[in-house]
Design a protein around this motif. Structure first.
Motif, PDB file in Angstrom:
ATOM      1  N   LEU A 315      -1.432   6.161   1.240  1.00  0.00           N
ATOM      2  CA  LEU A 315      -0.109   6.807   1.233  1.00  0.00           C
ATOM      3  C   LEU A 315       0.338   7.162  -0.182  1.00  0.00           C
ATOM      4  O   LEU A 315       0.817   8.281  -0.430  1.00  0.00           O
ATOM      5  CB  LEU A 315       0.921   5.880   1.895  1.00  0.00           C
ATOM      6  N   LEU A 389      -4.930  10.142   6.187  1.00  0.00           N
ATOM      7  CA  LEU A 389      -3.776   9.771   7.011  1.00  0.00           C
ATOM      8  C   LEU A 389      -4.196   9.294   8.399  1.00  0.00           C
ATOM      9  O   LEU A 389      -3.467   8.549   9.046  1.00  0.00           O
ATOM     10  CB  LEU A 389      -2.800  10.936   7.118  1.00  0.00           C
ATOM     11  N   PHE A 415       7.341   8.644   4.833  1.00  0.00           N
ATOM     12  CA  PHE A 415       6.624   7.971   5.912  1.00  0.00           C
ATOM     13  C   PHE A 415       7.369   6.683   6.255  1.00  0.00           C
ATOM     14  O   PHE A 415       7.757   5.920   5.359  1.00  0.00           O
ATOM     15  CB  PHE A 415       5.197   7.622   5.481  1.00  0.00           C
TER      16      PHE A 415
END
Length: 421
Positions: A315, A389, A415
């Motif tokens: 991330l 992802l 996110f």
């Protein structure tokens, strides 16, 4: 010598017989007037009368309209009363059922069980499942037997048709068998994926390393002897080989992200430690982009440390990769406890958010970005395989959690991860 009967005894007996006659006449008149329902059966060549008195008449009307069978049985199993539902369930006329032994309408395989239930029903209450038999089919039913104890020793029986439930149970069984077959197929596919991962890690990488080694050697040692066109070709070969290496590594990471879940233990971990490790792993990229990673005091969580570290690495790395040109990346990581989390069926959970100030994307692609090999940009614009992802989503699912994404072109991405705590 015979005992002499006195006049008084004769008068008393005459009075008793007269009283019984009067009672019988009154009963006959009541039956004629419809005040009493009566049914007679012949037993041992003698008629025996079963009656329902007028005080129970309203109750009988109610029973007649039951959506279940209502049957009254004598102490030797004769049907002395039945509502319409019962004989219609059997596909028979009333006259074909009344006065007959209940055993005549029970399948042979259920007869022993029924007899046991009936014996208990003579003195109390009992329930069970048997199968009735009709001219057309067997009928699975649930029966409830209760001792009624009126003037005649009888048993009340309520009959519930189980045909639809049995059909439903068969359908459920078939679905379960189909699901089991699908699970076996999935298990087979997982084993094939593990085999593929092994091939990728050994058989594919070895020749790839040789290609990379030879191309690097030619670029470094023989460049002076190559034309500019040849050098360009070798540079492109090296770039393609490096992309293939990255793809193999990402595919391995994706396959292992699920396989490791079954073998990794959950541990209570301070998420600040995880983020510090990610900062260290991405130190060069952070310095190169002048990025800042801001994390407030994070909570502890029950996680698989290795996988969670990989998830946060992906991330944060994603935010660094998709930064705005000329704008230092700013990544904010927050956590908070959620008592009644709707994403976790109302259970308590840990909410983790990762927000950046990058290029963002159109929200309509929010589902697409988690799919394997899905990219919103060409490989010429941004490096990568489109698997990062997907790995994040799988790791979240391994933790029985949910991940969502909110983004807007030119305004960054957030996110949100929810995992049970």
């Amino acid at each position: 010598m015979k005992k002499q009967i006195t006049i008084d005894e004769l008068l008393a007996e005459n009075e008793r017989l007269a009283f019984q006659l009067e009672e019988a006449e009154q009963l006959i008149d009541a039956i004629k007037a419809g005040e009493v329902d009566a049914f007679a059966v012949k037993r041992d060549d003698k008629p025996e009368i079963f009656t329902i008195e007028s005080g129970d008449f309203g109750y009988r009307l109610l029973v007649e309209n039951f959506n279940e069978g209502a049957v009254t049985l004598s102490d030797d199993g004769l049907i002395v009363y039945t509502n319409n539902y019962f004989h219609e369930l059997l596909g028979l006329q009333y006259s074909q059922v009344i006065g007959k032994p209940i055993a005549a309408f029970i399948e042979a395989d259920s007869l022993e069980l029924f007899n046991e239930l009936f014996e208990k029903g003579l003195t109390g209450q009992v329930k069970g499942e048997i199968c009735l038999v009709s001219p057309e089919r067997g009928i699975p039913v649930y029966i409830s037997l209760t001792a009624l104890h009126p003037s005649q020793h009888t048993v009340g029986m309520v009959v519930t048709d189980q045909t639809e439930r049995k059909i439903f149970e068969v359908q459920i069984k078939e679905k379960a068998e189909q699901l089991e077959a699908k699970n076996k197929e999935l298990e087979k596919m997982n084993k094939e994926l593990e085999s593929f991962a092994y091939i990728s890690s050994h058989d594919l990488q070895e020749p790839l390393r040789k290609i990379q080694t030879f191309v690097t050697y030619l670029n470094e040692k023989e460049a002076i002897n190559l034309s500019s066109k040849a050098r360009d070709i070798f540079t492109r070969m090296q770039s393609a080989a490096n992309r293939m290496q990255t793809l193999i590594d990402d595919l391995l990471a994706y396959s292992r992200s699920n396989a490791n879940a079954a073998h990794q233990k959950f541990e209570t971990v301070d998420l600040d430690i995880i983020i510090d490790e990610v900062r260290e792993d991405l130190k060069e990229e952070i310095i190169a982009t002048n990025a800042s990673i801001i994390s407030e005091k994070l909570c502890t969580a029950e996680i698989i440390p290795f996988q969670f570290r990989q998830m946060m690495h992906n991330l944060v790395g994603n935010s660094l990769k998709f930064a705005k040109p000329g704008v230092p990346p700013r990544i904010t990581i927050k956590t908070d406890e959620v008592k009644n989390c709707s994403f976790l069926d109302g259970k308590k959970g840990c909410h983790i958010s990762v927000t950046d100030n990058g290029i963002g994307f159109d929200q309509k692609y929010s589902d697409k970005i988690f799919q394997v090999f899905q990219r919103l940009h060409s490989k010429d614009e941004f490096e990568g395989t489109g698997i990062g992802l997907s790995i994040v989503k799988r790791i979240v699912e391994n933790h029985k959690g949910v991940i969502t994404v909110h983004s807007e072109l030119g305004k960054g991405t957030r996110f949100d991860i929810y995992i049970p705590s």
